[in-house]
Design an enzyme around this catalytic site. Structure first.
Site, PDB file in Angstrom:
ATOM      1  N   THR A 210       0.858  -1.189   0.000  1.00  0.00           N
ATOM      2  CA  THR A 210       0.000   0.000   0.000  1.00  0.00           C
ATOM      3  C   THR A 210       0.892   1.236   0.000  1.00  0.00           C
ATOM      4  O   THR A 210       1.980   1.210   0.571  1.00  0.00           O
ATOM      5  CB  THR A 210      -0.858  -0.014   1.285  1.00  0.00           C
ATOM      6  OG1 THR A 210      -1.779  -1.088   1.178  1.00  0.00           O
ATOM      7  CG2 THR A 210      -1.627   1.289   1.494  1.00  0.00           C
ATOM      8  N   ARG A 238     -14.663  -6.852   0.209  1.00  0.00           N
ATOM      9  CA  ARG A 238     -13.905  -6.452   1.404  1.00  0.00           C
ATOM     10  C   ARG A 238     -13.242  -5.067   1.213  1.00  0.00           C
ATOM     11  O   ARG A 238     -12.646  -4.772   0.186  1.00  0.00           O
ATOM     12  CB  ARG A 238     -12.817  -7.501   1.678  1.00  0.00           C
ATOM     13  CG  ARG A 238     -11.959  -7.215   2.900  1.00  0.00           C
ATOM     14  CD  ARG A 238     -10.659  -6.539   2.541  1.00  0.00           C
ATOM     15  NE  ARG A 238      -9.783  -6.406   3.700  1.00  0.00           N
ATOM     16  CZ  ARG A 238      -8.710  -5.635   3.733  1.00  0.00           C
ATOM     17  NH1 ARG A 238      -8.381  -4.926   2.689  1.00  0.00           N
ATOM     18  NH2 ARG A 238      -7.962  -5.574   4.805  1.00  0.00           N
ATOM     19  N   ASP A 241      -8.717  -0.436   5.700  1.00  0.00           N
ATOM     20  CA  ASP A 241      -8.673   0.856   6.378  1.00  0.00           C
ATOM     21  C   ASP A 241      -8.317   2.015   5.451  1.00  0.00           C
ATOM     22  O   ASP A 241      -8.660   3.169   5.742  1.00  0.00           O
ATOM     23  CB  ASP A 241      -7.626   0.808   7.505  1.00  0.00           C
ATOM     24  CG  ASP A 241      -6.236   0.498   6.959  1.00  0.00           C
ATOM     25  OD1 ASP A 241      -6.117  -0.465   6.175  1.00  0.00           O
ATOM     26  OD2 ASP A 241      -5.286   1.227   7.295  1.00  0.00           O
ATOM     27  N   THR A 261      -0.523   1.807   6.914  1.00  0.00           N
ATOM     28  CA  THR A 261      -0.423   0.599   6.106  1.00  0.00           C
ATOM     29  C   THR A 261      -0.320  -0.606   7.030  1.00  0.00           C
ATOM     30  O   THR A 261       0.339  -0.539   8.065  1.00  0.00           O
ATOM     31  CB  THR A 261       0.784   0.637   5.145  1.00  0.00           C
ATOM     32  OG1 THR A 261       0.880  -0.630   4.479  1.00  0.00           O
ATOM     33  CG2 THR A 261       2.096   0.919   5.865  1.00  0.00           C
ATOM     34  N   GLY A 264      -5.565  -4.171   7.649  1.00  0.00           N
ATOM     35  CA  GLY A 264      -6.631  -3.176   7.658  1.00  0.00           C
ATOM     36  C   GLY A 264      -7.722  -3.377   8.690  1.00  0.00           C
ATOM     37  O   GLY A 264      -8.222  -2.415   9.274  1.00  0.00           O
TER      38      GLY A 264
END
Ligand code: ASP
Length: 344
Positions: A210, A238, A241, A261, A264
């Site tokens: 991420t 899904r 965060d 990161t 999540g």
């Protein structure tokens, strides 16, 4: 009487001289405004033994290229929002990271992107989830913040909005890379997939990459942004965060800007980015202490892992993680570049 008149005239002349001199004095005492920028490219099992010199160099070069783009914007007096967006674009366009091109694949073997951005000055925010054709999801998040009355748009609605905004759309195959096909196959073949346990190392370690950026500009404005493909083998729509304001991304000029990161589900439950800001706001903690409490204490206590990058309103930089490594880079208010991958 004569003396009094003389005294009054002298006082008047002295005051006038002081007034005339004032603007010059002000210019002399003006402080240089701090500005700084930090990026991450994901946290996880990033250890030297798993790296080849070529891979290491490729990550280093891309992190440096990206952060220099944002820093140049800040140096010229641009906004932290622009710096965050343009820096993330470089990382989204690189197949090395789990965002934009090279994002991880879902159970169905496609890409579903999540992104968010927040302006610390106005507390305005934009986020998009589950998009499949928007080339740079962070641009969509920015457009949602700037031109829509909403904060978060999802799936086909978000894509329609992107189309109406004239944003660059691509065929879903643009995002797919060989290495992410291999990663999906590995996770699907693992025991963890059969038991659907997220705790298996294969699944945990298959999601990192991420990207995120936080910046402080010359006007004292903070901004944060995050972009991701989420978790390998994710299904049922899904969402992690990263596109959730307060969990994966948060910025507030009174405290700090944060991009997260990691795992999540735990970052959502711990409302990580906002918790760091709240600890500074309500408890008066310095950024470093606030970040350490959340990343080294609260998240592991729940069973999660990952990392954060953050900047406070003074330009102090924090890169905190509880995983073996985190791709990261910063340029501080003295212009010093730092690039890191492993635990130092
Ligand atoms: N936090 C991201 C998610 O759960 C993944 C990551 O940062 O590695 O979607």
């Amino acid at each position: 009487m004569k003396n009094l008149l003389l005294l009054a005239t002298i006082s008047f002349l002295m005051l006038s001289c002081k007034k005339m001199a004032e603007p010059e004095t002000k210019v002399e005492v003006q402080q240089s405004v701090p500005y700084s920028i930090v990026i991450h490219g994901g946290a996880g099992s990033i250890i030297k033994e798993n790296m080849t010199p070529e891979k290491e160099k490729a990550y280093q070069q891309k992190l440096e290229e990206a952060i220099k783009v944002g820093y140049a914007i800040l140096k010229k007096g641009g906004t932290s929002l622009d710096a965050v967006q343009k820096t993330i674009n470089i990382l989204e366009d690189s197949p090395l990271f789990n965002a934009g091109k090279g994002a991880v694949l879902t159970y169905e073997g496609i890409n579903e992107h999540d992104a968010s951005i927040m302006d610390g000055k106005t507390l305005k925010a934009g986020a998009s989830t589950g998009t499949k054709t928007v080339k740079n999801p962070i641009n969509l998040a920015r457009a949602i913040m700037d031109t829509s009355p909403h904060v978060m748009l999802s799936g086909s609605g978000a894509e329609l909005f992107a189309k109406e905004q004239g944003m660059e759309l691509v065929d879903p195959s643009y995002f797919v890379t060989e290495s992410k096909i291999d990663a999906l196959n590995k996770v699907k073949a693992s025991k963890a997939n059969k038991t659907a346990s997220l705790y298996d190392a294969d699944i945990k370690d298959s999601k990192f990459g991420t990207v995120g950026c936080v910046a402080l500009d010359k006007n004292g404005n903070l901004a944060a942004g995050t972009s991701t493909g989420g978790m390998t083998n994710k299904r049922w729509g899904r969402i992690g965060d990263s596109p959730i304001i307060g969990a994966g991304t948060y910025a507030n000029n009174n405290t700090c800007a944060v991009s997260c990161t990691g795992w999540g589900e735990f970052f959502i439950r711990s409302v990580v980015a906002h918790d760091i800001s709240a600890l500074m706001d309500y408890k008066g903690l310095p950024l470093k202490e606030a970040a350490q409490d959340v990343v080294q204490n609260k998240i592991p206590k729940l069973g999660g892992d990952g990392g954060i990058i953050a900047i406070d309103k003074y330009g102090n930089i924090v890169m905190e993680f509880n995983t073996p490594g985190m791709f990261r880079a910063s340029i501080d208010h003295e212009g010093e570049l730092y690039i890191g991958m492993y635990k130092d």
